[in-house]
Design a protein around this motif. Structure first.
Motif, PDB file in Angstrom:
ATOM      1  N   SER A 189      46.400  47.945  39.259  1.00 51.34           N
ATOM      2  CA  SER A 189      45.849  48.624  38.076  1.00 51.34           C
ATOM      3  C   SER A 189      46.953  49.150  37.168  1.00 51.34           C
ATOM      4  O   SER A 189      47.903  48.450  36.863  1.00 51.34           O
TER       5      SER A 189
ATOM      6  N   TYR B 187      35.265  44.357  40.720  1.00 53.76           N
ATOM      7  CA  TYR B 187      36.333  43.920  39.832  1.00 53.76           C
ATOM      8  C   TYR B 187      36.912  42.620  40.407  1.00 53.76           C
ATOM      9  O   TYR B 187      37.483  42.621  41.502  1.00 53.76           O
TER      10      TYR B 187
ATOM     11  N   ASN C  42      42.290  42.105  34.549  1.00 53.28           N
ATOM     12  CA  ASN C  42      41.880  43.501  34.565  1.00 53.28           C
ATOM     13  C   ASN C  42      41.841  44.127  33.170  1.00 53.28           C
ATOM     14  O   ASN C  42      40.933  44.913  32.852  1.00 53.28           O
TER      15      ASN C  42
ATOM     16  N   PRO D 129      37.410  47.734  31.924  1.00 52.48           N
ATOM     17  CA  PRO D 129      38.069  46.548  32.500  1.00 52.48           C
ATOM     18  C   PRO D 129      37.369  45.246  32.117  1.00 52.48           C
ATOM     19  O   PRO D 129      36.133  45.176  32.082  1.00 52.48           O
TER      20      PRO D 129
END
Length: 456
Positions: free
Chosen positions: A295, A387, A417, A435
């Motif tokens: 991230s 995700y 992402n 995202p």
């Protein structure tokens, strides 16, 4: 006695003496020493004979110039790590080459570069011994963060060829993260691409990073050789040693457009992030749990070779296959408090710890065919999110003086992402909608909230 007879006699004596001296030299240098005989029974040099003799000649040079070398050849070390082979070697009475004769045209050694001296003398001596030498140099990555470089390149690899056999010398440099690094092997246009079977080299396809191995001096096939004390660990490291250098030039360009926050609060945050990352590495290493930057923390490394000062947390990823039940206890023992625990091992597990006022988010990733995903949970509603990332492998990198993993396919990972505009700072971020790869993934049954949604 006639003069002619005396002359013939002296010639016979001289020839006999020369032959005896040759036999004595051969016995002392080849037969009396442990190790393989130089000639096979047929009287011809075999590939094993050539490899052993080439390694012997090279190691003699290394001793002469006090080079701190160790055997890094994966084929030889693999043979050495097999207990069955060592047992067999003890039962064979005839001298033979068990470890160094790998039937490969290359033998690899590693050299601690900080102890490298006598460069010109060593290379000249190698050429005098019959070696052909190829020297490969490159930029020093330890200077890459500077705006201007000295222009001096450092030696990365030596290739020495004798009788068609290649000795590869890999230079290992100390980096600020207390690890050893070697550079990639890249040929310049004018270099001979037929000098060596480059595709067979153990080292050089990519840069690599290693923990500093403890070395021991041993005797292999009659030759004194240093080897890693823990051969199996070194071989495991070598398989996963690929290293990605931070993109310092791109980072400088980014910081010209978006100057870094130099406020006391931002400086203090970076200090806390560094401390937290180092603590996470020390905590997970004894558990044999590999992790990587994920991230925003991964984005900061890739985009600006640092951390994003306004992110206010540290993000790491772990494959669920590497989960250990004692991970929570280990972080608590290290001084962190558990902030929340969402999901379960089978689905969408997520942990969050707190150190001072900085959060450590631990996302667990699930492999599903050619994709990888991690989950998210909204505590107040029980909603689940997913995700999705393309599959990736792991490489080493350096951030804040720490050797740490990142996805090798970093750009694909971050683009999934953050979308195509990942290079533009975005201070407003909603983890449920911002995202590019977020998907709704149902909700946890209310009856299971007490178990699956734990906030502390």
């Amino acid at each position: 006695m006639p003069r002619a007879h005396r002359t013939v006699l002296w010639l016979l004596v001289a020839c006999s003496s020369a032959f005896l001296l040759f036999q004595l030299y051969y016995f002392r240098n080849y037969v009396s020493k442990p190790g393989p005989h130089i000639l096979s029974r047929s009287g011809h040099l075999t590939p094993s004979d050539v490899q052993w003799q080439t390694v012997k000649t090279f190691l003699a040079l290394a001793r002469r110039y006090e080079l701190t070398l160790f055997l890094a050849d994966t084929a030889a070390l693999t043979l050495l790590s097999h207990d069955a082979l060592r047992q067999r070697d003890r039962l064979v009475r005839e001298p033979h080459c068990s470890f160094l004769c790998t039937n490969r045209p290359i033998t690899a050694f590693a050299l601690h570069a900080n102890l490298w001296k006598y460069e010109a003398g060593f290379l000249l001596a190698a050429e005098q011994k019959g070696f052909e030498v190829m020297e490969l140099r490159g930029d020093d990555p330890r200077l890459a963060s500077l705006d201007t470089l000295s222009g001096n390149q450092i030696p990365l690899h030596f290739l020495l060829r004798l009788h068609g056999h290649i000795i590869q010398v890999v230079f290992l440099y100390e980096r600020s993260g207390n690890y050893l690094w070697h550079g990639a092997l890249r040929l310049k246009p004018e270099m001979d691409r037929r000098f060596a079977p480059f595709k067979l080299l153990d080292y050089g396809r990519h840069a690599g990073a290693y923990d500093r191995p403890e070395l021991v001096l041993t005797v292999l096939d009659g030759l004194d050789v240093r080897i890693p004390r823990n051969v199996s660990r070194f071989l495991s490291e070598q398989k996963h040693a690929r290293f990605l250098e931070c993109r310092h030039r791109d980072a400088r360009n980014f910081l010209q457009l978006y100057p870094d926050d130099s406020s006391p609060e931002a400086v203090e945050f970076r200090r806390k992030v560094k401390s937290l990352l180092h603590l996470a590495a020390r905590t997970l290493a004894p558990l044999n749990i590999p992790f990587w930057l994920s991230s925003g923390t991964c984005l900061g490394w890739f985009r600006q070779c640092s951390v994003i000062s306004y992110s206010r947390d540290v993000d790491i990823g772990i494959f669920i296959a590497d989960f250990r039940p004692d991970i929570i206890a280990a972080f608590r023992t290290a001084g962190l408090s558990l902030k929340h625990k969402f999901g379960k091992v089978e689905d969408s597990l997520e942990l969050s710890f707190l150190s001072e006022d900085v959060k450590l988010d631990v996302f667990f990733f699930y492999e599903d065919g050619d994709i990888v995903w991690n989950g998210g949970t909204q505590a107040r509603s029980g909603r689940k999110f997913k995700y999705v990332f393309p599959g990736f492998s792991l490489c080493w990198a350096e951030l804040l003086d720490l050797k740490v993993r990142v996805p090798c396919e970093t750009l694909d990972y971050l683009s999934a992402n953050y979308g195509p505009m990942w290079s533009v700072p975005l201070r407003s971020w909603d983890w449920k909608t911002s995202p590019s790869n977020v998907q709704e993934n149902g909700a946890w049954p209310v009856a299971e909230w007490a178990e699956l949604i734990q906030v502390y």
